[in-house]
Design an enzyme around this catalytic site. Structure first.
Site, PDB file in Angstrom:
ATOM      1  N   HIS A 133       0.833  -1.208   0.000  1.00 45.41           N
ATOM      2  CA  HIS A 133       0.000   0.000   0.000  1.00 45.41           C
ATOM      3  C   HIS A 133       0.870   1.262   0.000  1.00 45.41           C
ATOM      4  CE1 HIS A 133      -3.681   2.316   1.209  1.00 45.41           C
ATOM      5  NE2 HIS A 133      -2.740   3.152   1.646  1.00 45.41           N
ATOM      6  N   GLU A 134       1.766   1.362   0.967  1.00 46.17           N
ATOM      7  CA  GLU A 134       2.584   2.566   1.059  1.00 46.17           C
ATOM      8  C   GLU A 134       3.547   2.684  -0.123  1.00 46.17           C
ATOM      9  OE1 GLU A 134       1.597   4.715   2.992  1.00 46.17           O
ATOM     10  OE2 GLU A 134       0.343   3.450   4.276  1.00 46.17           O
ATOM     11  N   HIS A 174       1.861   4.456  -2.902  1.00 49.15           N
ATOM     12  CA  HIS A 174       1.973   5.908  -2.735  1.00 49.15           C
ATOM     13  C   HIS A 174       3.356   6.382  -3.185  1.00 49.15           C
ATOM     14  CE1 HIS A 174      -1.802   6.761  -0.830  1.00 49.15           C
ATOM     15  NE2 HIS A 174      -1.557   6.059   0.260  1.00 49.15           N
ATOM     16  N   HIS A 193       3.653   6.737  -6.826  1.00 43.72           N
ATOM     17  CA  HIS A 193       2.935   7.937  -7.252  1.00 43.72           C
ATOM     18  C   HIS A 193       3.851   9.154  -7.150  1.00 43.72           C
ATOM     19  CE1 HIS A 193      -1.383   9.858  -7.187  1.00 43.72           C
ATOM     20  NE2 HIS A 193      -0.724  10.110  -8.299  1.00 43.72           N
TER      21      HIS A 193
END
Length: 696
Positions: A488-489, A492, A495
């Site tokens: 999940h992180e 990010h 991104h």
């Protein structure tokens, strides 16, 4: 979760730069990739650096506002966006470290500088001459022949001034300034109280019989914690790698209750760290701020630039998923309760029983348990698998380096390179809990991506976790949930790493809350894919690849209690929207307000003396106010996006390149639905999410 700095909006348009001096924060960073010189920065450097950078910033703002040239897009809008490097760098370093390496000195500095930053932001947005120039450019927008990103920058700048009180006058303008300063201080107070409450509690066990049911690795970690604190026996804390396994495995029900109550009453006890009035005050001030700007509620104000841009859209979305989830949640609860009674539970199933009996039920149904999987999830192997996944999808590579200064000995640094060998970013990893670090996991950046003086400024990205620590005899062995958290992180992080924008406010920092979770939640899908697990998940002792039967069990159990999990997440969104759709300050007890807000989702007995909101940092100390629904919104997007990948192959480079080009690189430079439709070819539907979750 992606954590944003509370000062981000304030420093958006500030200016720099000044002469260098003995303060390392005010000198050009003579480090690889101009990374922060953590080895030279001391606490006493921060306040002088902030003061000097704010003065420099104000001089630059004055030059833009008082220019004799006619206002243009370049000399006003672009000049404002390009300003602020020095102050942005100082704030980026300080507030990130205050989240992961704080102490009372850092917290005092934060309380001192936050009002100064807020006042400076107010001085920018409420500068009549500057606003007049922005307004003149905005009125000419149809004649300027701007491209999409330039148009977005102009609209963002205009909205920032309007939302910053530029149109207010007299008493309203002064009150807006006062509210902004008080809110900046209250969010820091909230964080400080929550961290203090987390660190203040310890469950000290001295009788080995009270450890019954706990895995050896959990006991060893607790013994190590006790030894570090100069005590005999075993110590369990409210940091999740300690508390989570205790609640799941400890046979001692009384101690599980004690641990639960301590966690669920953080910042809600009768002491100096109680956040109840802080929460009420924050909500009241946000409402007052929104009304000054002409909005009926704070949610109406906050949602104007989101994909779901009105409270009714958000609430209808929550209601739709609640309707699909609730009956499944009730079935989940009934199943666990029946199982617990069959195992000898007397009386009502309580919240401190849920994880314990759910885990045993899952073991019986699927013959699967975290402790079976941990040996295959050695942290170093997980990291290699995650990095290799990015290489396989996008062709990027990671090189660990030791010449970049680190802010803590446990931090590691990596240079990230694109498939053509060009430099993309610096990545910091910070994996383990400590008293100076907030709970949870987040991605942030010490410096974002944008174009500076015609050159592409590459980002400095940081991953901060609270993973299971290694012990004297065991490496760091993650739970399956920690593996998905890493993914999940890291989503990010991608991104941020892939940013390809011209302007700071159109880069990742400006991405709307209900779109920013798409890249992160998209990556979680790979945790259930055999093709990926087979590439790295090997037993840390034997080297054996994770057995196919284990992967099958993971997939079969992936929807275990999905109704309960969905309702729990929706309840957070409900209480968030409740606080931010109030039309008058809340005067009733906080616990009554929150229980009414999330009452539709409650399937377990209420525990007196506990409350959720005093530790709900996402919305009261982070950037998710009126935005927590975004996690579920992004689940719709990520399920739909991954279904598209599966049609072409989960490692398909063409599909990955499209996702990178249309979503990951674009930041906030275009409308998020436009970006998504360009990647997907259609608007998303909830169908893929309901099917994936077994809620259809």
């Amino acid at each position: 979760m992606r954590k944003t700095l509370s000062m981000a909006a304030i420093i958006l348009l500030v200016a720099s730069c000044g002469k260098t001096n003995d303060n390392p924060l005010l000198a050009d960073f003579a480090t690889p990739h101009q990374t922060p010189p953590f080895d030279k920065i001391k606490a006493e450097h921060y306040e002088p650096a902030f003061d000097a950078a704010i003065e420099e910033a104000q001089r630059d703002i004055d030059r833009i506002a008082n220019s004799k040239e006619a206002p243009t897009f370049e000399n006003t809008i672009v000049a404002l966006d390009g300003a602020g490097k020095r102050l942005g760098d100082v704030a980026g370093i300080f507030f990130n470290l205050n989240a992961c390496l704080t102490d009372s000195v850092m917290q005092d500095i934060a309380q001192n500088v936050s009002p100064k930053l807020t006042a400076h932001g107010n001085a920018i947005y409420m500068n009549p001459a500057l606003f007049a120039r922005v307004k003149q450019v905005h009125e000419q927008k149809e004649k300027l022949n701007l491209n999409t990103e330039q148009t977005t920058l102009l609209e963002n700048t205009w909205k920032a001034f309007i939302d910053g009180g530029a149109n207010l006058e007299g008493d309203a303008k002064e009150r807006f300034k006062e509210i902004s300063v008080e809110l900046s201080k209250l969010s820091l107070t909230f964080d400080k109280n929550e961290l203090a409450e987390t660190n203040d509690f310890e469950l000290h066990v001295t009788d080995a019989k009270d450890l019954a049911g706990l895995p050896d690795g959990v006991k060893e970690m607790a013994a190590m914690t006790a030894k570090q604190r100069g005590k005999e026996g075993w110590i369990f804390t409210l940091h999740y790698p300690s508390m989570g396994p205790f609640m799941k495995y400890a046979d001692n029900r009384n101690l599980r209750e004690k641990m639960y109550r301590a966690n669920a009453s953080r910042a809600y006890r009768n002491n100096e760290h109680n956040n109840e009035e802080v929460v009420k005050r924050i909500a009241a001030l946000r409402l007052e701020k929104a009304k000054l700007l002409g909005y009926p509620t704070y949610a109406d104000y906050a949602l104007t630039d989101r994909m779901a841009n009105t409270p009714s859209i958000v609430n209808n979305f929550i209601d739709q998923l609640h309707e699909a989830s609730h009956r499944h949640a009730l079935q989940d609860k009934a199943e666990v309760e029946a199982y617990a009674r069959a195992k000898g539970l007397k009386g009502e199933l309580q919240r401190w029983d849920w994880a314990y009996y759910s885990n045993k039920l899952m073991q019986d149904k699927y013959a699967l348990d975290d402790e079976m999987l941990r040996p295959y999830f050695k942290l170093e192997n997980v990291q290699r698998g995650v990095f290799d996944l990015a290489t396989r999808l996008y062709g990027i590579t990671f090189k660990e380096v030791t010449n970049i200064p680190r802010y803590h000995p446990e931090v590691k640094t990596y240079e990230v390179y694109d498939n053509d060998g060009s430099f993309l970013a610096v990545l910091y990893t910070d994996f383990f809990p400590r008293a100076s670090k907030g709970g949870g996991a987040w991605m942030t950046a010490f410096r974002g991506q944008k174009t500076v003086d015609g050159k592409d400024q590459r980002p400095l990205v940081s991953l901060v976790m609270n993973f299971t620590q290694p012990t004297d005899t065991l490496p760091s062995l993650l739970t399956f949930n920690e593996v998905t958290t890493f993914l999940h992180e890291f989503g990010h992080a991608l991104h941020g790493i892939f940013g390809k924008c011209t302007y700071g406010s159109t880069s990742m920092d400006g991405v709307s809350r209900d779109f920013v979770e798409l890249p992160s939640q998209f990556m979680e899908n790979y945790a259930l894919e055999k093709e990926w697990l087979d590439t790295w998940a090997t037993h840390y002792q034997t080297g054996e690849t994770i057995p196919q039967e284990y992967i099958d069990k993971i997939k079969r159990s992936s929807n275990f209690q999905s109704g309960y999990a969905s309702e729990r997440q929706l309840s957070f969104g409900m209480v968030d929207m409740a606080w931010h759709t109030i039309t008058a300050p809340v005067t009733e007890p906080l616990v009554d307000f929150e229980q009414r807000a999330m009452g539709r989702t409650e399937i377990m007995p209420i525990v007196k003396g506990t409350a959720f909101c005093p530790a709900f940092g996402h919305i009261f100390a982070g950037g998710y106010a009126a935005g927590y629904y975004g996690y579920k919104w992004a689940e719709v997007l990520d399920a739909d996006a991954f279904a598209h990948f599966k049609q072409h192959g989960i490692f398909d480079r063409a599909t990955a390149e499209s996702f990178r080009r249309e979503v990951l690189e674009k930041g906030a430079s275009e409308n998020p639905m436009t970006l998504y439709k360009r990647f997907r070819g259609q608007e998303p539907t909830v169908d893929a999410l309901l099917e994936r979750s077994g809620l259809n």
